[in-house]
Design an enzyme around this catalytic site. Structure first.
Site: not given
Ligand code: AMP
Length: 215
Positions: A13, A88, A127, A161, A172
């Protein structure tokens, strides 16, 4: 045009969002990036979310909806917004719908990026990201250039990360299937859903996304 990129962690994404930002002057709204920013700036909210994120759980709807509301009400995006990693949950999807109508905006496409779970695990554990510009690298498919400089900004600092490890990825993925995947049916029923094969080469996926946007 305002669009959502929907898919499990590692589906690509962020990579596709960056291509759309460069090519179409769109604005990427990544709640993951916003939360990482909050935690590295050491704010109260950052401290609260750090542990949740590292374990791979979802941060509360209230926090992420607040972040998105703040961004949408404080700026404009001529080329439109790309929602990356948001919504989400169904509550977030409803909140986004309400927010968009409040602002007189429309949601033009929801693009589901399909990938199989095995590919996700190897993508995520390989990554790395440029600390200066966010360009994403992968040890196998797109390694950091041999001279150690980012091909996009020439930076030399790369990071992995904290939540890109096999243990956190399990949580996740579970969160994705339990809480986020129902959004596929939700947007299908609204007539907004399109899907692309996220396993292809980056350029091929970008082409498939472009086709959807061009209708
Ligand atoms: P991402 O970079 O999108 O993979 O997000 C990393 C982490 O941030 C996720 O595993 C969640 O802990 C938190 N996170 C990001 N976006 C959301 C969301 N829309 N709702 C809840 N938690 C989020």
């Amino acid at each position: 045009m305002n669009i959502i990129l929907l898919g499990p962690p590692g589906a690509g994404k962020g990579t596709q969002a960056r291509i759309l930002v460069e090519g179409r002057n769109m604005v990427q709204l990544s709640t993951g990036d916003m939360l990482r920013e909050a935690r590295s700036s050491g704010t109260e909210m950052g401290k609260i979310v750090a542990e949740v994120m590292d374990k791979g759980h979802l941060v509360t709807d209230e926090i992420v909806i607040g972040l998105i509301r703040e961004r949408l009400t404080s700026g404009t995006a001529e080329g439109g917004y790309i929602f990356d990693g948001f919504p989400r949950t169904l509550a977030q999807a409803d909140a986004l719908g309400n927010l968009m109508s409040e602002l007189g905006e429309t949601l033009d496409a929801v693009i589901e990026m399909r990938v199989d779970d095995e590919a996700l695990v190897s993508r995520i554990t390989a990554r790395a990201t440029c600390a200066s510009c966010g360009e994403v690298y992968n040890d196998q498919t797109k390694p950091i250039p041999a001279d150690g400089h980012c091909s996009n900004c020439n930076g030399t600092d790369f990071s992995r990360r904290a939540d890109d490890n096999a243990e956190s990825l399990k949580t996740r993925l579970l969160a994705y299937y339990k809480q986020t995947s129902p959004l596929i049916g939700y947007y299908y029923a609204k007539g907004a859903l399109s899907s692309v094969d996220g396993l292809g080469e980056i350029d091929d996926v970008a082409e498939a996304v472009a086709k959807i946007l061009e209708g």
